[in-house]
Design a protein around this motif. Structure first.
Motif, short mmCIF file in Angstrom:
data_model
loop_
_atom_site.label_atom_id
_atom_site.label_comp_id
_atom_site.label_asym_id
_atom_site.label_seq_id
_atom_site.Cartn_x
_atom_site.Cartn_y
_atom_site.Cartn_z
N PHE A 110 -10.25 8.07 -8.76
CA PHE A 110 -11.70 8.34 -8.78
C PHE A 110 -12.28 8.07 -7.38
O PHE A 110 -13.08 8.85 -6.86
CB PHE A 110 -12.38 7.41 -9.79
CG PHE A 110 -13.25 8.09 -10.79
CD1 PHE A 110 -14.56 8.43 -10.49
CD2 PHE A 110 -12.76 8.39 -12.05
CE1 PHE A 110 -15.37 9.05 -11.43
CE2 PHE A 110 -13.56 9.03 -13.00
CZ PHE A 110 -14.87 9.36 -12.68
N VAL A 111 -11.85 6.97 -6.80
CA VAL A 111 -12.34 6.58 -5.47
C VAL A 111 -11.71 7.43 -4.39
O VAL A 111 -12.40 8.05 -3.57
CB VAL A 111 -12.07 5.08 -5.22
CG1 VAL A 111 -12.50 4.71 -3.81
CG2 VAL A 111 -12.79 4.24 -6.26
N LEU A 131 0.85 -1.20 0.00
CA LEU A 131 0.00 0.00 0.00
C LEU A 131 0.88 1.25 0.00
O LEU A 131 1.50 1.58 1.01
CB LEU A 131 -0.93 0.01 1.23
CG LEU A 131 -2.00 1.09 1.15
CD1 LEU A 131 -3.15 0.66 0.25
CD2 LEU A 131 -2.53 1.44 2.54
N ILE A 178 -14.25 11.56 -6.98
CA ILE A 178 -14.53 12.22 -8.26
C ILE A 178 -15.85 11.71 -8.83
O ILE A 178 -16.23 10.56 -8.62
CB ILE A 178 -13.35 12.01 -9.23
CG1 ILE A 178 -12.19 12.92 -8.78
CG2 ILE A 178 -13.73 12.28 -10.68
CD1 ILE A 178 -10.91 12.69 -9.50
N GLY A 221 -16.86 8.03 -7.48
CA GLY A 221 -16.00 7.31 -6.54
C GLY A 221 -16.52 7.46 -5.12
O GLY A 221 -16.89 8.56 -4.72
N LEU A 222 -16.53 6.36 -4.38
CA LEU A 222 -17.16 6.32 -3.05
C LEU A 222 -16.13 5.90 -2.01
O LEU A 222 -15.49 4.86 -2.16
CB LEU A 222 -18.31 5.31 -3.07
CG LEU A 222 -19.40 5.53 -4.11
CD1 LEU A 222 -20.30 4.31 -4.21
CD2 LEU A 222 -20.22 6.77 -3.79
N ILE A 223 -15.98 6.68 -0.96
CA ILE A 223 -14.97 6.31 0.04
C ILE A 223 -15.30 6.85 1.42
O ILE A 223 -15.85 7.93 1.56
CB ILE A 223 -13.57 6.83 -0.40
CG1 ILE A 223 -12.47 6.11 0.39
CG2 ILE A 223 -13.45 8.34 -0.25
CD1 ILE A 223 -11.10 6.25 -0.22
N LEU A 263 -18.25 3.55 -7.81
CA LEU A 263 -16.96 2.85 -7.73
C LEU A 263 -16.54 2.81 -6.27
O LEU A 263 -16.20 3.85 -5.70
CB LEU A 263 -15.90 3.60 -8.53
CG LEU A 263 -16.14 3.76 -10.04
CD1 LEU A 263 -15.07 4.68 -10.63
CD2 LEU A 263 -16.12 2.40 -10.71
N PHE A 264 -16.56 1.61 -5.68
CA PHE A 264 -16.13 1.50 -4.30
C PHE A 264 -14.80 0.75 -4.20
O PHE A 264 -13.89 1.14 -3.49
CB PHE A 264 -17.20 0.82 -3.45
CG PHE A 264 -16.88 0.88 -1.99
CD1 PHE A 264 -17.39 1.90 -1.22
CD2 PHE A 264 -16.03 -0.04 -1.41
CE1 PHE A 264 -17.06 2.00 0.12
CE2 PHE A 264 -15.70 0.04 -0.07
CZ PHE A 264 -16.22 1.07 0.70
N GLY A 265 -14.70 -0.37 -4.93
CA GLY A 265 -13.47 -1.17 -4.86
C GLY A 265 -12.29 -0.45 -5.47
O GLY A 265 -12.45 0.37 -6.38
N PHE A 266 -11.07 -0.76 -4.95
CA PHE A 266 -9.87 -0.20 -5.56
C PHE A 266 -9.45 -1.14 -6.69
O PHE A 266 -8.92 -2.21 -6.43
CB PHE A 266 -8.74 -0.08 -4.54
CG PHE A 266 -9.03 0.91 -3.47
CD1 PHE A 266 -9.15 2.26 -3.77
CD2 PHE A 266 -9.18 0.51 -2.16
CE1 PHE A 266 -9.43 3.18 -2.78
CE2 PHE A 266 -9.46 1.43 -1.16
CZ PHE A 266 -9.58 2.76 -1.46
N ILE A 267 -9.74 -0.70 -7.91
CA ILE A 267 -9.44 -1.53 -9.08
C ILE A 267 -7.93 -1.75 -9.20
O ILE A 267 -7.16 -0.80 -9.17
CB ILE A 267 -10.00 -0.83 -10.35
CG1 ILE A 267 -11.52 -0.75 -10.28
CG2 ILE A 267 -9.54 -1.53 -11.61
CD1 ILE A 267 -12.24 -2.06 -10.36
N ARG A 268 -7.53 -3.04 -9.28
CA ARG A 268 -6.10 -3.40 -9.27
C ARG A 268 -5.50 -3.48 -10.67
O ARG A 268 -4.29 -3.37 -10.83
CB ARG A 268 -5.90 -4.78 -8.61
CG ARG A 268 -6.53 -4.94 -7.25
CD ARG A 268 -5.89 -4.05 -6.23
NE ARG A 268 -6.72 -4.09 -5.02
CZ ARG A 268 -6.61 -3.24 -4.02
NH1 ARG A 268 -5.73 -2.27 -4.06
NH2 ARG A 268 -7.40 -3.32 -2.98
N SER A 269 -6.29 -3.79 -11.65
CA SER A 269 -5.72 -4.08 -12.96
C SER A 269 -6.73 -3.76 -14.04
O SER A 269 -7.87 -3.42 -13.78
CB SER A 269 -5.36 -5.56 -13.05
OG SER A 269 -6.55 -6.34 -12.98
#
Lengths: 358, 358, 358, 358
Positions: B287-288, A46, B292, A296-298, A268-274
């Protein structure tokens, strides 16, 4: 006191005895929850992980419940509480009004992650204003309130965004609205349950058959399970809301976005890895023609932790036995070997693993 | 009466004498505006173009001002008015509350475009509720109110969406906010002026040097011009808002999205014709992390037409001479050859072309 | 079927066998709740009471839970439901979007009160869209959801009104806000519990010492009890919110309004029977200087019934034993004598009386 | 420099030469406006008037426009500006976000009124963040922007409050809404014009025939004039909004409140000097049945000053010649005698009096 510490960007954890004291009232930790962010820190992956200023280690952990050890001005000795994990920059307007989830400077800190000691220790000390009361009756599943708080904030934000038009149905509820949740991890499952609570019809998707616990949860909460192993096939205009909660490949966004209805929203909640999200010109035109939004949601804040506690209480009535399906593993702090394992890799079928300090 | 008609999906226009009558009060058309959508219909390229039920032609035109020919209940003979161009489906809640811009069924109609006769004729007949008063003092630029209404709606929606957090500055205005507008056509220029009116700092971009009129507009309205011929180079966190108003290639979105600040918003207004928007996993994580939002923006309704009239009045004071810079061409209806030309291709430097019926 | 009917403006009730059928699915009534409005109708004192068009009697009752007798499209045979009691005029925008609580024409109907048959019968027939699901675990207190729905709507409205400024505290909750609730009847008690749930500090007032049940409720929910027998004495700026829930004399408003803080709000819920509200010029100036609002609060709709069910579930965890304190009496339908009594006069200490049909 | 000073609670003004310097950029005052608050201070009747800490006098004046004398970071030498008159407490959340109109502590200051030097002097020095740009074209009526800003805030607040329901009409405008404005002073007239701008039908009332200027204003802006000399007689449900802008006796509120329609709102703007508002139990029940709100309205902030400038520009087009009707008197600063007079008593027919420093 004993604590689990890390030294990012180094990988690995250490069980360490610390002479630890801080401002605020003393809270004895009862249990911690583990999430993917903890594992990324432990694996040294991280980038944003940061040791607090003035220290040379980071106590891990941002999900915890504990017992207040002394009378404060709000809480009394013996109260069970959960600490909020993100704290504001002290400068931007959003942080000043208690909403560091929308911190504009980026200079917030996060317990156990970035610039603030975490909660995986025997004790913490904290300002009472960051503590949330845990009702006694839900103590056995209250650890879920931290991840759920992030989703409460997300739903709150989505509903705020949709105030751009009339999004409620003709009976003023959300019963006519359909949601697709991608991913069946902690977030996917909790988000689906939360959407049901809000009145939505919910489909949850993963690229395989549902595991046993997932089937049971879908069954008691009237959630449809969709196996996307061979792709996503729905009618046009199937969903008013799609939540990406898998954090896997960006492909899933491209593959599902087209099923959004007029006025739809993609969260979009998940942290897209690829992967890479590709949106062709036809879909971009639809974005315009259909007034679609992607957002984006956090991070949930104190009001969202309180909403999470409220919903957990409801769920015990609405979905009897739900806590046994959601809490998939419990490990005593003395079992250091197993703790080291679960802090490195997710067990099959895990929804939430609790570390017990007692 | 004489009118300009089309028969989509066929290309081409015809000047035709029609025996035309409809419900509502009679309005003599004074002038029409021309926009890219008209040209697409004329070229047979707009898939959504549709002849009204029961007719075998479509009167072109969705931008018009005219003179009321008889006393009504709201308007009097002699009043100058502009008709709203989209009308609701009569069923969904958004249409019932006067907001067919958010029609959920998709069964709205649009004058001169889809299922409703347009305004390029000597007369129209219309229900007074769809008419917007044109103040006499701005008659010479009022035709801009139709495209501007779409942008008024867009700003209204953006500001509604941003109520998810505190987006106003510490003086409760938008003076600390920076916007980038991509495209220098009618929409790009009007959106930039509108954002200035809202208090934003504005940069407008195109892939070339500014033409003379563009430079003059930027100068009197304190808008920065950015030549993106060699790409977009800005500091991180440069913009709170980016508006795509070029309708060109999807590349411009990929190339600029990364300059958005925390809590930023990307507004899609132009109909992207080509290319593919690619968002890599790093940008998706941003984005997350940065909360955004990206949103499609379309169609203004009656309150937005009124806001547009209000802003045009202001602009005459704020930007003396602006109408001469925005109205780039005027053609008499008798000049059929030139009308045929301008309805087929955009002239260099065009911002708004008016067709005059008198 | 057997039903309790009235013939307003005549006083008195009749137990009558009716040949009753209506549109919608059939629901067997399990129980009714009684409130002050029922008693006013029975005593012939409610001017707005009205027999449905085409009938010569009015079935009493607007609080009910029942069992669905046949499969519908939303509900299944055996589901427990509560019907919403007010139905829209079908014309004004608020009614069209499912909010007849804000009916603009006044032509709404209300079950058992005005123009619509009520729920005090063996069966009702209803459109599923007006039914709210009752979670099995709270069946024994679910009858409270109807009055509570009115308060849910009230709080929703209050919070909407207060969006005129920042009313949340620096931790983004309502924990810094103080409320005074006047009256210790069903509404006073439920409103106090709801305000606690929202995070407010709450004082409840009546012109006498607290009865035993009231003391117990105040104790488990951490509500302060205030005996106003000798008037109201508080510091200036003591309350952010005052709720009039006594429906007694207008004096209580005059006597308490002055304790409102800047940005405070006075909610009128009770139907004031006597007296006159006097506001002197000094207080009127304070209204202006302090941006105070006073607002009439009435009627919850379907989303509020659902919120009420949610809160009742929470309360069972937050306030163990609360249902026994709130449900103060239960009467079998066969006990006609007692039913006639409770429909005429409120028993001492009553919070909610249930009529059981089984 | 020369300035007009007062020493509250003493009555009277002094023309004084002061050696005055402050933080911020230097602004040469061009003109001041006079309002009732100035006169109350001069007559020693405003209890809240307060000399700034560390001074022994108060420079009068909270309405001013001036010329910037040196380049700043936002403004340039020669720019014409108007200073905002109320400044925040620096502590409460509303003040932190630039909204001291909703100051919660009450510790704000107000130029020329309470704890802050005013604008009736040759120069002021001010932080640029409190300055509002004056468009050159409306310089001759821009002094109205200060009182108008208060009304802009009021309308903004009213519209926010009414978001509790659907208040817009079926064409999404406010054209179906009716307003009554009580009082024909500066505030009554400006509020009526503003309501027309928002699309309302407007009736303005005073207890006499309309004076000539009032008739002319009503005529060009299509405002109905109502002579209330013999009381208020309207149909039930006549108004959606009533604004008390007379600041006279509380009776006018009691006499007009009953004409409010369902969902109506009563705005208190004027500082009521005498009498008592009496609301009987019948009207209080209507407050509840009809969801009526009453709210105190005060003080505009920077965004409202900007809205005021925008509207003044519009009004010059919408109501040609309006500035000559609204600016009823102009006095040179050298005419000390007349200035002393107008600062003591309002002239007949006054709408706005300007003091010119050049």
């Amino acid at each position: 006191m004993e604590a689990i510490i890390v030294k990012p960007p180094e990988a690995g954890i250490t069980f360490q005895n610390l002479d630890y004291k801080n401002n605020g009232i003393k809270i004895k930790i009862l249990e911690n929850g583990i999430c993917g962010t903890d594992r990324e820190i432990v694996k040294g992956q991280l980038n944003s992980a940061a040791i607090p200023a003035g220290s040379n280690y980071l106590i891990l952990g941002h999900e915890a419940i504990g017992t207040v050890m002394e009378d404060g001005t709000i809480f009394k000795k013996g109260d069970i509480v959960m600490p909020v994990n993100r704290r504001g920059c002290g400068k931007c307007l959003n942080c000043l009004v208690g909403r560091p989830d929308f911190c504009e400077t980026g200079n917030f800190v996060e317990a156990g992650i970035k610039g603030m000691q975490g909660f995986m220790g025997e004790y913490i000390y904290d300002d009472e204003k960051y503590l949330v009361r845990v009702p006694a009756g839900i103590k056995n599943m209250a650890i879920l309130a931290q991840p759920l708080a992030d989703l409460e904030k997300s739903m709150d934000e989505i509903i705020n965004i949709q105030k751009r038009m009339i999004w409620r149905c003709s009976d003023n509820t959300f019963h006519c609205r359909n949601a697709l949740v991608i991913g069946t991890g902690t977030i996917g499952v909790l988000f689906s349950l939360l959407l049901k609570t809000y009145g939505f019809s919910v489909t949850i998707a993963n690229r395989r058959y549902a595991h046993d616990k997932e089937s049971k949860i879908c069954n008691i909460a009237d959630i449809k399970y969709y196996n996307s192993a061979t792709g996503y096939k729905f009618d046009d205009n199937s969903f008013d809301l799609i939540i990406e909660a898998s954090g896997s490949s960006a492909d899933v966004i491209s593959q599902t976005m087209g099923f959004l209805k007029n006025n739809g929203i993609f969260g979009l909640f998940g942290f897209i890895r690829s992967g890479e999200l590709s949106i062709n010109s036809h879909m971009l035109q639809d974005f315009v023609y259909k007034s679609i939004a992607m957002v984006g949601l956090i991070n949930g804040q104190k009001p969202h932790f309180e909403m999470a506690m409220d919903h957990l209480m409801q769920w015990k009535y609405m979905y009897p036995g739900i806590e046994k399906l959601l809490i998939t593993d419990e490990i005593k702090i003395s079992d250091r070997e197993k703790i080291t394992t679960v802090l490195t890799e997710k067990s099959k079928d895990e929804i939430k693993t609790r570390i017990l300090w007692d």
